[in-house]
Design an enzyme around this catalytic site. Structure first.
Site, PDB file in Angstrom:
ATOM      1  N   LYS A  29      79.571  58.137 -91.729  1.00  0.00           N
ATOM      2  CA  LYS A  29      79.285  58.327 -90.299  1.00  0.00           C
ATOM      3  C   LYS A  29      80.499  59.015 -89.668  1.00  0.00           C
ATOM      4  O   LYS A  29      81.622  58.513 -89.763  1.00  0.00           O
ATOM      5  CB  LYS A  29      79.076  56.949 -89.689  1.00  0.00           C
ATOM      6  CG  LYS A  29      78.281  56.892 -88.426  1.00  0.00           C
ATOM      7  CD  LYS A  29      78.115  55.414 -88.052  1.00  0.00           C
ATOM      8  CE  LYS A  29      77.218  55.219 -86.882  1.00  0.00           C
ATOM      9  NZ  LYS A  29      77.301  53.827 -86.400  1.00  0.00           N
TER      10      LYS A  29
HETATM   11  O1  G3P Z   1      76.397  51.779 -84.088  1.00  0.00           O
HETATM   12  C1  G3P Z   1      76.571  52.365 -82.844  1.00  0.00           C
HETATM   13  C2  G3P Z   1      75.901  51.628 -81.748  1.00  0.00           C
HETATM   14  O2  G3P Z   1      74.614  51.292 -81.982  1.00  0.00           O
HETATM   15  C3  G3P Z   1      76.620  51.240 -80.539  1.00  0.00           C
HETATM   16  O3  G3P Z   1      75.930  50.339 -79.725  1.00  0.00           O
HETATM   17  O4  G3P Z   1      75.733  48.672 -77.923  1.00  0.00           O
HETATM   18  O5  G3P Z   1      78.009  49.423 -78.690  1.00  0.00           O
HETATM   19  O6  G3P Z   1      76.559  50.951 -77.390  1.00  0.00           O
HETATM   20  P1  G3P Z   1      76.602  49.827 -78.357  1.00  0.00           P
END
Ligand code: G3P
Length: 215
Positions: free
Chosen positions: A83
């Site tokens: 990633k």
């Molecule tokens: O893996 C990346 C992601 O899904 C981030 O989520 O909730 O931290 O914006 P969040």
């Protein structure tokens, strides 16, 4: 639309895997740090649990660092996907690693143009962040729709992983927008099961059955 779990917690991953609803896992440096365990060991354990793509994110910011770390992480298991952020350095690393046969998920996508750039550099997946756009009063689902439309119009094979999912409605709307995958936190998976009429229905079926057959 397929479902991945967005987690580095082995218990959570094992639980949703047991439910039979996921076919992949995404992690990020924040999720790994939250668990506080060895990064590579955690990835190896996730790969033992789930037979599907597992995204692992290098922490270096230069292309050279990302390439070196990406190569190392990819050696852990054949299902590891690297990633990388949608930066100029990230795309240089994307181009190089994808040319070596390593699959790349380009992350932190907040515009359709960023997604398009990632596809040109050989990304197998792009990850638009739905919730973080909603957080700043922009429409995260509209971004997923735009990316999916562009990929369809131009027959681009890169898969769209809707990320930063914050509620069950996001999942329905990402599926309708045409996302190939949504990566979902454990808590939201549990919320997807819930409906008050399901609980009431189970209760009533049992009550009716027991009233006749239970001695
Ligand atoms: O893996 C990346 C992601 O899904 C981030 O989520 O909730 O931290 O914006 P969040």
């Amino acid at each position: 639309m397929n479902l991945f779990v967005d987690s580095a917690n082995l218990e959570e991953i094992a639980k949703v895997n047991e439910l039979g609803v996921i076919c992949g896992v995404t992690t990020n440096p924040s999720l790994i740090a939250k668990e506080g365990k060895d990064f590579k060991e955690t990835l190896a354990k996730i790969a033992e649990l789930v037979n599907g793509p597992i995204s692992a994110e290098p922490t270096g910011l230069t292309a050279t660092e990302m390439i070196e770390e990406g190569r190392e992480l990819a050696k852990i298991h054949e299902n590891i996907i690297i990633k990388l952020p949608i930066t100029q350095e990230g795309l240089i690393a994307c181009k190089q690693l994808s040319s070596e046969g390593i699959k790349i998920n380009v992350t932190l996508i907040f515009s359709a143009n960023q997604a398009l750039l990632a596809t040109r550099a050989g990304a197998s997946y792009v990850s638009p962040f739905v919730g973080r756009l909603d957080d700043i009063n922009q429409d995260g689902i509209a971004l997923v729709e735009d990316i999916c439309d562009i990929f369809t119009i131009h027959q681009i094979e890169t898969q769209v992983i809707a990320a930063s999912i914050r509620n069950p409605l996001h999942i329905t709307r990402c599926a309708l927008a045409g996302a190939h995958i949504a990566t979902v936190p454990y808590k939201i998976f549990m919320e997807m099961f819930n409906h008050p009429l399901t609980d009431k229905g189970i209760e009533n079926f049992k009550k009716d059955w027991d009233s006749v057959y239970k001695k």
